[in-house]
Design a protein around this motif. Structure first.
Motif, PDB file in Angstrom:
ATOM      1  N   ARG A  93       0.834  -1.210   0.000  1.00  0.00           N
ATOM      2  CA  ARG A  93       0.000   0.000   0.000  1.00  0.00           C
ATOM      3  C   ARG A  93       0.866   1.257   0.000  1.00  0.00           C
ATOM      4  NH1 ARG A  93      -3.189  -3.123   3.621  1.00  0.00           N
ATOM      5  NH2 ARG A  93      -2.102  -2.186   5.405  1.00  0.00           N
ATOM      6  N   ARG A  94       1.910   1.269   0.821  1.00  0.00           N
ATOM      7  CA  ARG A  94       2.787   2.431   0.903  1.00  0.00           C
ATOM      8  C   ARG A  94       3.466   2.693  -0.437  1.00  0.00           C
ATOM      9  NH1 ARG A  94       7.662   2.983   0.613  1.00  0.00           N
ATOM     10  NH2 ARG A  94       8.064   0.736   0.822  1.00  0.00           N
ATOM     11  N   ALA A  95       3.995   1.630  -1.062  1.00  0.00           N
ATOM     12  CA  ALA A  95       4.696   1.795  -2.342  1.00  0.00           C
ATOM     13  C   ALA A  95       3.760   2.285  -3.441  1.00  0.00           C
ATOM     14  CB  ALA A  95       5.353   0.477  -2.746  1.00  0.00           C
ATOM     15  N   MET A  96       2.540   1.735  -3.474  1.00  0.00           N
ATOM     16  CA  MET A  96       1.585   2.151  -4.499  1.00  0.00           C
ATOM     17  C   MET A  96       1.181   3.602  -4.307  1.00  0.00           C
ATOM     18  SD  MET A  96      -0.760  -1.295  -4.891  1.00  0.00           S
ATOM     19  CE  MET A  96      -1.664  -0.661  -6.315  1.00  0.00           C
ATOM     20  N   GLN A  97       0.954   4.022  -3.063  1.00  0.00           N
ATOM     21  CA  GLN A  97       0.578   5.408  -2.793  1.00  0.00           C
ATOM     22  C   GLN A  97       1.704   6.373  -3.149  1.00  0.00           C
ATOM     23  OE1 GLN A  97      -0.525   5.265   1.343  1.00  0.00           O
ATOM     24  NE2 GLN A  97      -2.517   4.310   0.924  1.00  0.00           N
ATOM     25  N   ALA A  98       2.945   5.902  -2.982  1.00  0.00           N
ATOM     26  CA  ALA A  98       4.106   6.750  -3.281  1.00  0.00           C
ATOM     27  C   ALA A  98       4.531   6.674  -4.736  1.00  0.00           C
ATOM     28  CB  ALA A  98       5.264   6.352  -2.374  1.00  0.00           C
ATOM     29  N   GLY A  99       3.874   5.805  -5.506  1.00  0.00           N
ATOM     30  CA  GLY A  99       4.244   5.643  -6.900  1.00  0.00           C
ATOM     31  C   GLY A  99       5.565   4.939  -7.098  1.00  0.00           C
ATOM     32  N   GLU A 100       5.979   4.127  -6.131  1.00  0.00           N
ATOM     33  CA  GLU A 100       7.247   3.413  -6.202  1.00  0.00           C
ATOM     34  C   GLU A 100       7.054   2.050  -6.879  1.00  0.00           C
ATOM     35  OE1 GLU A 100       8.435   3.085  -2.181  1.00  0.00           O
ATOM     36  OE2 GLU A 100       8.861   5.228  -1.928  1.00  0.00           O
ATOM     37  N   PRO A 101       8.125   1.426  -7.382  1.00  0.00           N
ATOM     38  CA  PRO A 101       8.013   0.086  -7.976  1.00  0.00           C
ATOM     39  C   PRO A 101       7.500  -0.925  -6.948  1.00  0.00           C
ATOM     40  CG  PRO A 101      10.118   1.102  -8.506  1.00  0.00           C
ATOM     41  CD  PRO A 101       9.489   1.978  -7.474  1.00  0.00           C
ATOM     42  N   VAL A 102       6.659  -1.831  -7.398  1.00  0.00           N
ATOM     43  CA  VAL A 102       6.042  -2.795  -6.470  1.00  0.00           C
ATOM     44  C   VAL A 102       6.346  -4.244  -6.852  1.00  0.00           C
ATOM     45  CG1 VAL A 102       4.175  -1.230  -5.830  1.00  0.00           C
ATOM     46  CG2 VAL A 102       3.875  -2.763  -7.788  1.00  0.00           C
ATOM     47  N   ASP A 103       7.057  -4.459  -7.942  1.00  0.00           N
ATOM     48  CA  ASP A 103       7.277  -5.829  -8.413  1.00  0.00           C
ATOM     49  C   ASP A 103       7.945  -6.708  -7.363  1.00  0.00           C
ATOM     50  OD1 ASP A 103       6.085  -5.164 -10.747  1.00  0.00           O
ATOM     51  OD2 ASP A 103       7.741  -5.751 -12.056  1.00  0.00           O
ATOM     52  N   GLU A 104       8.987  -6.207  -6.706  1.00  0.00           N
ATOM     53  CA  GLU A 104       9.715  -7.035  -5.751  1.00  0.00           C
ATOM     54  C   GLU A 104       8.876  -7.327  -4.510  1.00  0.00           C
ATOM     55  OE1 GLU A 104      12.424  -8.699  -6.376  1.00  0.00           O
ATOM     56  OE2 GLU A 104      12.282  -7.800  -8.371  1.00  0.00           O
ATOM     57  N   ILE A 105       8.031  -6.389  -4.114  1.00  0.00           N
ATOM     58  CA  ILE A 105       7.134  -6.642  -2.982  1.00  0.00           C
ATOM     59  C   ILE A 105       6.142  -7.740  -3.361  1.00  0.00           C
ATOM     60  CG2 ILE A 105       5.403  -5.640  -1.438  1.00  0.00           C
ATOM     61  CD1 ILE A 105       6.748  -2.937  -1.847  1.00  0.00           C
ATOM     62  N   PHE A 106       5.549  -7.634  -4.543  1.00  0.00           N
ATOM     63  CA  PHE A 106       4.639  -8.673  -5.021  1.00  0.00           C
ATOM     64  C   PHE A 106       5.345 -10.021  -5.073  1.00  0.00           C
ATOM     65  CE2 PHE A 106       1.549  -5.583  -6.997  1.00  0.00           C
ATOM     66  CZ  PHE A 106       0.418  -6.121  -6.392  1.00  0.00           C
ATOM     67  N   GLU A 107       6.575 -10.003  -5.596  1.00  0.00           N
ATOM     68  CA  GLU A 107       7.323 -11.247  -5.758  1.00  0.00           C
ATOM     69  C   GLU A 107       7.531 -11.940  -4.414  1.00  0.00           C
ATOM     70  OE1 GLU A 107       9.001 -14.010  -8.295  1.00  0.00           O
ATOM     71  OE2 GLU A 107       8.260 -12.049  -8.952  1.00  0.00           O
ATOM     72  N   SER A 108       7.902 -11.170  -3.404  1.00  0.00           N
ATOM     73  CA  SER A 108       8.186 -11.749  -2.091  1.00  0.00           C
ATOM     74  C   SER A 108       6.924 -12.220  -1.391  1.00  0.00           C
ATOM     75  CB  SER A 108       8.912 -10.725  -1.217  1.00  0.00           C
ATOM     76  OG  SER A 108       8.066  -9.608  -0.951  1.00  0.00           O
TER      77      SER A 108
END
Length: 240
Positions: A93-108
Motif C-alpha cells: 500500500r505504501r509503495a503504491m501510494q508513493a508511486g514506487e516500484p512494487v514488483d519485488e514486494i509482489f514477488e516476495s
C-alpha cells in the motif's frame, strides 16, 4: 472433509460449507442424478471465498451443470494473517501510494503464497473427487498465478480459465511455457493494476496450442457478465 452447513438455494443449487483440516471451503452442486464435472474457483487479493462476485460465478456454473468449489487461501477470507502477511500488504500500500516500484514486494509475497496454496488445492481436490456426486474431469477458473502452477503439476486439471489481472511471479511466467491444457484467458484492456503488455506477453508464453484471448474494455473489476457464460461453454467443450 467435514461439511459444517448446507442449504438448498432458490435455483435448486445445493450450497455446502466445509472444512478440511485448516482449509475452509464452499461447494456448490446442481440437482443431478449422475456425478458431474468439477470446476475449482481460485481468488486472490485477500478476497473471501464468499465474496459476492465469486459466489455469483459459482452459482451460474453450478446451474450450468458443474460442481463448483472455492477455498480460502492462506491469509485470505476466514484464515488468519501472519505478521509477515500484514507487513507485505502495508509495504505494498505504501509503495503504491508513493508511486514506487512494487514488483519485488509482489514477488516476495505472491511467490510463497502460490507455494502454500497449490498443495492445499490438491488436498481439496482429493477429497472432492471422493464424493459420489462429483466426477472428473476437472477445470480451474480464476487466480492466474495459482492456476499456472496447478496446470503444470496437477494432471487432473483438464482445462483452465485465467483472469489476467493480478501479479504473476517470475516462476509462474516461466512455468507458463509448460501449460499444455486448453486455456481461456480474460483481459481487461484498461486494468489499472495489470499492465496490458505484460498480460499479452504472458498469453504468448503459454505453451498450449489451444488458447483463446478475450479482451474487453474497462478496468480491473469490469469483466462483462457474458464472459461467465462463455467460460461455462468453454468448459463444456472440455469437461463434458
Amino acid at each position: 472433509m467435514q461439511f459444517t452447513s448446507e442449504q438448498r438455494l432458490d435455483d435448486g443449487i445445493l450450497e455446502r460449507e466445509f472444512t478440511l483440516g485448516e482449509i475452509p471451503g464452499t461447494l456448490w452442486t446442481p440437482e443431478s442424478t449422475a456425478p458431474v464435472p468439477l470446476i475449482l474457483i481460485g481468488h486472490n487479493g485477500g478476497l473471501h471465498r464468499r465474496e459476492s462476485r465469486l459466489v455469483a460465478r459459482a452459482r451460474q456454473s453450478a446451474a450450468y451443470g458443474y460442481a463448483v468449489a472455492a477455498i480460502d487461501a492462506p491469509g485470505h477470507g476466514d484464515r488468519p494473517r501472519s505478521a509477515a502477511d500484514e507487513q507485505a500488504r502495508a509495504d505494498l500500500r505504501r509503495a503504491m501510494q508513493a508511486g514506487e516500484p512494487v514488483d519485488e514486494i509482489f514477488e516476495s509475497f505472491i511467490g510463497p503464497l502460490v507455494d502454500k496454496t497449490v498443495p492445499e488445492w490438491q488436498t481439496t481436490l482429493d477429497a472432492l473427487l471422493a464424493l459420489p456426486e462429483i466426477a472428473g474431469p476437472v477445470g480451474y477458473s480464476g487466480w492466474t498465478a495459482v492456476g499456472i502452477r496447478l496446470a503444470v503439476v496437477e494432471p487432473r486439471i483438464a482445462a483452465a480459465g485465467f483472469f489476467a489481472g493480478g501479479y504473476v511471479p517470475r516462476a509462474q511466467r516461466e512455468e507458463a511455457r509448460r501449460v499444455t491444457i486448453p486455456l481461456l484467458f480474460l483481459l481487461q484492456w484498461d486494468d489499472e493494476g495489470n499492465p496490458r503488455q505484460r498480460a499479452l506477453d504472458l498469453f504468448d508464453a503459454f505453451g498450449t496450442k489451444e488458447k483463446t484471448l478475450h479482451a474487453n474494455m474497462g478496468g480491473h473489476t469490469g469483466t462483462p457478465w457474458f464472459e461467465v457464460d462463455d467460460g461455462d461453454r468453454f468448459f463444456a467443450r472440455h469437461l463434458k
